[in-house]
Design a protein around this motif. Structure first.
Motif, mmCIF file in Angstrom:
data_model
loop_
_atom_site.group_PDB
_atom_site.id
_atom_site.type_symbol
_atom_site.label_atom_id
_atom_site.label_comp_id
_atom_site.label_asym_id
_atom_site.label_seq_id
_atom_site.Cartn_x
_atom_site.Cartn_y
_atom_site.Cartn_z
ATOM 1 N N ILE A 209 6.927 31.373 -18.638
ATOM 2 C CA ILE A 209 6.323 30.992 -20.019
ATOM 3 C C ILE A 209 6.923 29.477 -19.529
ATOM 4 C CG2 ILE A 209 7.728 30.542 -22.332
ATOM 5 C CD1 ILE A 209 8.295 33.579 -22.424
ATOM 6 N N MET A 210 6.471 28.865 -20.186
ATOM 7 C CA MET A 210 6.287 27.063 -19.653
ATOM 8 C C MET A 210 6.486 26.342 -21.590
ATOM 9 S SD MET A 210 3.701 26.376 -16.152
ATOM 10 C CE MET A 210 4.374 25.075 -16.144
ATOM 11 N N VAL A 211 7.162 25.480 -21.643
ATOM 12 C CA VAL A 211 7.535 25.319 -22.704
ATOM 13 C C VAL A 211 6.933 23.669 -22.979
ATOM 14 C CG1 VAL A 211 9.515 24.768 -24.745
ATOM 15 C CG2 VAL A 211 9.420 27.106 -22.900
ATOM 16 N N LEU A 212 5.652 23.582 -23.848
ATOM 17 C CA LEU A 212 5.120 22.142 -24.119
ATOM 18 C C LEU A 212 5.857 21.727 -24.995
ATOM 19 C CD1 LEU A 212 2.970 20.539 -22.618
ATOM 20 C CD2 LEU A 212 1.438 21.284 -24.189
ATOM 21 N N HIS A 213 6.326 20.139 -24.965
ATOM 22 C CA HIS A 213 6.918 19.577 -25.436
ATOM 23 C C HIS A 213 6.629 17.858 -25.757
ATOM 24 C CE1 HIS A 213 9.695 18.549 -29.370
ATOM 25 N NE2 HIS A 213 10.129 17.820 -28.611
ATOM 26 N N GLN A 214 5.871 17.453 -27.211
ATOM 27 C CA GLN A 214 5.510 15.962 -26.664
ATOM 28 C C GLN A 214 5.559 15.587 -25.296
ATOM 29 O OE1 GLN A 214 9.594 14.466 -27.471
ATOM 30 N NE2 GLN A 214 9.715 14.551 -29.614
ATOM 31 N N GLY A 215 3.596 15.987 -24.986
ATOM 32 C CA GLY A 215 3.053 16.227 -24.076
ATOM 33 C C GLY A 215 3.844 16.531 -22.509
ATOM 34 N N LYS A 216 5.267 17.010 -21.936
ATOM 35 C CA LYS A 216 5.836 17.373 -21.196
ATOM 36 C C LYS A 216 6.190 18.416 -20.854
ATOM 37 C CE LYS A 216 7.110 12.419 -20.119
ATOM 38 N NZ LYS A 216 8.446 11.275 -19.633
ATOM 39 N N PHE A 217 6.307 19.337 -20.066
ATOM 40 C CA PHE A 217 6.296 20.783 -19.382
ATOM 41 C C PHE A 217 8.086 19.781 -19.730
ATOM 42 C CE2 PHE A 217 2.367 21.976 -18.272
ATOM 43 C CZ PHE A 217 2.035 23.095 -19.909
ATOM 44 N N ILE A 218 9.162 20.574 -20.610
ATOM 45 C CA ILE A 218 10.375 20.969 -20.400
ATOM 46 C C ILE A 218 11.339 22.000 -19.828
ATOM 47 C CG2 ILE A 218 10.507 19.323 -22.149
ATOM 48 C CD1 ILE A 218 11.804 21.638 -24.219
ATOM 49 N N ALA A 219 10.288 22.983 -19.413
ATOM 50 C CA ALA A 219 10.865 24.412 -19.482
ATOM 51 C C ALA A 219 9.703 25.153 -18.849
ATOM 52 C CB ALA A 219 11.663 24.990 -20.783
ATOM 53 N N SER A 220 10.305 26.401 -18.245
ATOM 54 C CA SER A 220 9.756 27.086 -17.055
ATOM 55 C C SER A 220 10.098 27.973 -16.882
ATOM 56 C CB SER A 220 8.588 26.905 -15.940
ATOM 57 O OG SER A 220 7.906 26.902 -15.372
ATOM 58 N N GLY A 221 10.215 29.394 -16.660
ATOM 59 C CA GLY A 221 10.237 30.653 -15.846
ATOM 60 C C GLY A 221 10.518 31.928 -16.886
ATOM 61 N N SER A 222 11.061 33.129 -16.373
ATOM 62 C CA SER A 222 10.413 34.046 -17.305
ATOM 63 C C SER A 222 11.376 34.404 -18.421
ATOM 64 C CB SER A 222 11.347 35.597 -16.146
ATOM 65 O OG SER A 222 12.755 35.122 -16.385
ATOM 66 N N PRO A 223 11.194 35.046 -19.267
ATOM 67 C CA PRO A 223 11.603 34.979 -20.348
ATOM 68 C C PRO A 223 13.194 35.420 -20.384
ATOM 69 C CG PRO A 223 9.746 36.640 -21.145
ATOM 70 C CD PRO A 223 9.787 35.532 -19.469
ATOM 71 N N SER A 224 13.801 36.065 -19.459
ATOM 72 C CA SER A 224 15.220 36.193 -19.553
ATOM 73 C C SER A 224 15.671 35.025 -18.612
ATOM 74 C CB SER A 224 15.940 37.069 -18.743
ATOM 75 O OG SER A 224 14.897 37.102 -17.083
ATOM 76 N N GLU A 225 14.702 33.628 -18.245
ATOM 77 C CA GLU A 225 15.559 32.685 -17.431
ATOM 78 C C GLU A 225 15.253 31.729 -18.719
ATOM 79 O OE1 GLU A 225 14.412 32.669 -12.756
ATOM 80 O OE2 GLU A 225 12.814 32.724 -14.576
ATOM 81 N N LEU A 226 14.327 31.478 -19.657
ATOM 82 C CA LEU A 226 14.661 30.509 -20.834
ATOM 83 C C LEU A 226 15.584 30.863 -21.000
ATOM 84 C CD1 LEU A 226 10.654 29.772 -21.760
ATOM 85 C CD2 LEU A 226 12.814 28.432 -19.575
ATOM 86 N N LYS A 227 16.341 32.186 -21.564
ATOM 87 C CA LYS A 227 17.199 32.771 -22.223
ATOM 88 C C LYS A 227 18.084 32.056 -22.168
ATOM 89 C CE LYS A 227 15.613 36.773 -23.828
ATOM 90 N NZ LYS A 227 16.045 37.900 -23.854
#
Length: 318
Positions: A209-227
């Motif tokens: 999963i990659m989290v896009l916020h205000q035009g930038k990727f702010i986090a990337s990882g598996s679901p468990s890694e993001l949690k």
């Protein structure tokens, strides 16, 4: 050139992709890689730039700067070759079809575009609309329309598939059936880029999963890694302690009571549990878990300074 571009297992590579509208930056130098057989989910609040990102990849708009490699080929502006398009599948959130054509007619039309793709009857079956084959598109329910659009995205047997909110309007059973189809496609080696507002969907389907916020990727990882990036864990139990005593336990940030127990959010779950057991030897039904992906997502995108959160995999904006 980035070595990943020459990697036959890399189907999509973005480097420094930027796009502005009316002087406002929508994408700000984003990097992204999709490998063969990977399901990548892009999450982000409304206005984060998800639609612009997908549109730039597909050539629906031209990026201002940055490189886009699809299947190892550098793309220029908004042009995409017919040969490349034949290998891509696309289901856009705003997709629609002529209302007066039937399901079978749409499937027959799309099958004609791809000599090596699925036959019309196979597309009807993929959509699960055999009993509605003679029904006009305009008379289908929202969920049935989504199922047809999904099947048509597969018409050319793509190796890279883009799904934008694919289960929008589907009931629970239809949604889970489509999840199963997506998993089967992945097992066949198809790479999938998925956007969704259903966080359970992302958790069920995504390798990354990659989290896009205000035009930038702010986090990337598996679901468990993001949690795991969140600041707290969840402690559930039945306890005789009053709320004030529970809130005084080390690490406790928040408390909520249910009919059969209490839920604590703790930044130091181990210390919380040790103190809890020390102060209350009647504790029962004790359970410690990570937060749900929804809470992790909200924390990443709504907390102050979220753009500096980093990534679960220690990648630079990827």
């Amino acid at each position: 050139m980035n070595s990943a571009v020459n990697n036959p297992h890399t189907l999509l590579q973005l480097t420094g992709l930027s796009k502005s509208f009316a002087g406002k930056s929508v994408l700000d130098g984003v990097d992204l890689t999709v490998k063969a057989g990977e399901v990548l989910c892009i999450l982000g609040p409304n206005g984060a730039g998800k639609t612009t990102l997908i549109s730039a990849i597909l050539g629906l708009i031209a990026a201002d700067s940055g490189d886009i490699h699809i299947l190892g080929q550098l793309q220029h502006g908004a042009a995409r070759s017919v040969a490349l398009r034949q290998q891509l599948g696309v289901m856009l959130q705003i997709g629609s079809l002529p209302a007066t054509l039937t399901v079978a007619e749409h499937c027959d039309l799309f099958a004609s575009y791809y000599p090596a793709g699925y036959r019309a009857t196979e597309l009807v079956t993929l959509a699960g609309l055999e009993v509605h084959a003679k029904q006009r598109f305009g008379r289908l329910s929202g969920g049935q329309k989504q199922r047809l659009l999904f099947a048509l995205a597969l018409a050319g047997k793509p190796c890279l598939l883009f799904l934008d909110e694919p289960t929008l309007g589907m009931d629970v059973e239809a949604r889970r059936n489509l999840w199963q189809q997506i998993s089967q496609l992945q097992q066949q080696g198809v790479s999938i880029v998925l956007t969704t507002h259903y966080l359970e969907e992302a958790e069920q389907l995504a390798d990354r999963i990659m989290v896009l916020h205000q035009g930038k990727f702010i986090a990337s990882g598996s679901p468990s890694e993001l949690k795991a990036l969140t600041r707290y864990k969840v402690v559930k139990c039945c306890s005789a302690l009053a709320d004030a005593a529970l809130l005084a336990l080390p690490g406790v940030l928040q408390l909520s009571r249910q009919q059969h127990g209490v839920t604590l959010h703790s930044s130091q779950a181990e210390q919380t549990v040790l103190a809890l057991l020390t102060e209350d030897n009647t504790v029962s039904q004790l359970e410690v878990s990570q937060v749900a992906l929804e809470q992790a997502f909200l924390q990443l995108t709504q907390s102050p300074g979220s753009e500096h959160t980093g990534t679960a995999t220690q990648e630079q904006a990827a």
